[in-house]
Design an enzyme around this catalytic site. Structure first.
Site, PDB file in Angstrom:
ATOM      1  N   GLY A  72       0.857  -1.148  -0.019  1.00  0.00           N
ATOM      2  CA  GLY A  72       0.021   0.006   0.110  1.00  0.00           C
ATOM      3  C   GLY A  72       0.799   1.260  -0.032  1.00  0.00           C
ATOM      4  O   GLY A  72       0.310   2.333  -0.561  1.00  0.00           O
ATOM      5  N   HIS A  73       1.895   1.235   0.606  1.00  0.00           N
ATOM      6  CA  HIS A  73       2.767   2.347   0.885  1.00  0.00           C
ATOM      7  C   HIS A  73       4.185   2.386   0.699  1.00  0.00           C
ATOM      8  O   HIS A  73       4.756   1.771   1.372  1.00  0.00           O
ATOM      9  CB  HIS A  73       2.249   3.135   2.220  1.00  0.00           C
ATOM     10  CG  HIS A  73       0.818   2.694   2.711  1.00  0.00           C
ATOM     11  ND1 HIS A  73      -0.160   3.468   2.358  1.00  0.00           N
ATOM     12  CD2 HIS A  73       0.545   1.825   3.474  1.00  0.00           C
ATOM     13  CE1 HIS A  73      -1.370   3.154   3.123  1.00  0.00           C
ATOM     14  NE2 HIS A  73      -0.793   1.801   3.620  1.00  0.00           N
ATOM     15  N   PHE A  74       4.631   3.081  -0.013  1.00  0.00           N
ATOM     16  CA  PHE A  74       6.158   3.449  -0.103  1.00  0.00           C
ATOM     17  C   PHE A  74       7.303   2.119  -0.101  1.00  0.00           C
ATOM     18  O   PHE A  74       8.269   1.972   0.633  1.00  0.00           O
ATOM     19  CB  PHE A  74       6.701   4.171   1.209  1.00  0.00           C
ATOM     20  CG  PHE A  74       6.010   5.559   1.479  1.00  0.00           C
ATOM     21  CD1 PHE A  74       6.408   6.792   0.495  1.00  0.00           C
ATOM     22  CD2 PHE A  74       4.846   5.889   2.196  1.00  0.00           C
ATOM     23  CE1 PHE A  74       5.566   7.691   0.678  1.00  0.00           C
ATOM     24  CE2 PHE A  74       4.162   6.745   2.178  1.00  0.00           C
ATOM     25  CZ  PHE A  74       4.592   7.821   1.407  1.00  0.00           C
ATOM     26  N   ALA A  75       6.723   1.171  -0.990  1.00  0.00           N
ATOM     27  CA  ALA A  75       7.307  -0.254  -1.030  1.00  0.00           C
ATOM     28  C   ALA A  75       8.105  -0.199  -2.328  1.00  0.00           C
ATOM     29  O   ALA A  75       7.913   0.358  -3.086  1.00  0.00           O
ATOM     30  CB  ALA A  75       6.282  -1.337  -0.931  1.00  0.00           C
TER      31      ALA A  75
ATOM     32  N   GLY B  76       6.640   1.223   3.719  1.00  0.00           N
ATOM     33  CA  GLY B  76       8.275   1.344   3.609  1.00  0.00           C
ATOM     34  C   GLY B  76       8.876  -0.151   3.599  1.00  0.00           C
ATOM     35  O   GLY B  76      10.244  -0.045   3.593  1.00  0.00           O
TER      36      GLY B  76
END
Length: 274
Positions: free
Chosen positions: A172-175, A191
């Site tokens: 979902g986020h910053f991967a 992350g």
């Protein structure tokens, strides 16, 4: 051991042929390019879908047509639960996919299932396959050979290349995911980074039960079994293989190799959860 059956339930996945019976699970990545190069893509050529530039206006894909969103009514509900609803004069356009203004498509070999949402600022390079009711969020960067099943999330500021998402997998986020596989229901905390290339030359190797296995791959990120989760700002070394229902705790680096079903990996040690 270490075949797809160890990690995944493929009974409802739309592309099970990627996984060869009896072969190591990572060999699915070896055949991904060939599979996607041969896929029968259906994205129409249309002036409303320009190549390599941000879309000037939101468009809707429905029934093989590209429709301007002007005049349509779009309800942006929870995409992965079927909440993206498009109406034309009150009539629901079942399975309509929405590509928002500002998204960039690069190449025609891009396949969208029904009910997909691509948000502004996402960039999708061909080839790519995005399964029904999946969401490509703002700032996502799909670098090619990305295959996602149903109800997946390819999230904000997430970069994906040469990877497979089974149904309901979410980053979902910053991967970052390179040369990796997410099992059904797997979820990445914000992350999470999957390293896929060793500093040293040579293929990624795995040490399992005292035996060293050459994966045959110069690049291999992580493979997560069904329902495995990672915490925020976690990292996996090249060739990290996590079984089903594992947990990688926040701010933790996972060692390379195979971690069996139910393993909990914490900053100080890793152990099998009870």
């Amino acid at each position: 051991m270490l075949t797809a059956a160890t990690f995944f339930d493929l009974s409802s996945f739309g592309h099970p042929q990627l996984f060869v019976d009896g072969a190591y699970v990572w060999t699915a990545l070896n055949g991904l390019k060939r599979y996607m190069n041969d896929f029968p893509y259906t994205l129409p050529e249309d002036p409303l879908l320009p190549q390599g530039v941000p879309l000037a206006a939101t468009v809707v894909l429905h029934g093989g047509r590209v429709l301007a969103a002007d005049g349509l009514q779009i309800h942006y509900g929870d995409t992965t639960k079927g909440g993206l609803i498009v109406r034309d004069s009150g009539e629901i356009l079942a399975g309509a996919t929405v590509i928002m203004a500002g998204a960039v498509l690069l190449g025609r070999e891009i396949e969208f299932g029904g009910g997909v949402l691509v948000e502004s600022g996402a960039m999708i390079k061909a080839p790519a396959i995005i399964g029904e009711m999946s969401e490509v969020r703002q700032g996502a960067y799909l670098r090619g050979y990305c295959l996602a099943g149903r109800r997946c999330i390819l999230g904000h500021a997430t970069e994906v290349k040469h990877s497979i998402f089974l149904d309901d997998a979410k980053a979902g986020h910053f991967a970052y995911l390179g040369d990796s596989i997410l099992g059904a229901g797997a979820n990445l905390g914000a992350g999470t980074k999957f390293a896929n290339l060793r500093f040293l030359t040579g293929n990624v190797t795995l040490r399992i039960n005292g035996e060293r296995i050459d994966t045959g791959r110069r690049k291999l990120g992580a493979i997560l079994g069904d329902n495995t989760q990672t915490g925020c700002n976690s990292v996996t070394n090249p060739g990290t293989i996590l079984g089903r229902n594992c947990v990688l705790m926040p701010n933790t680096t996972a060692p390379s190799g195979y971690h069996s079903e139910g393993t909990l990996i914490s900053p100080k040690s890793y152990r099998r959860s009870g």
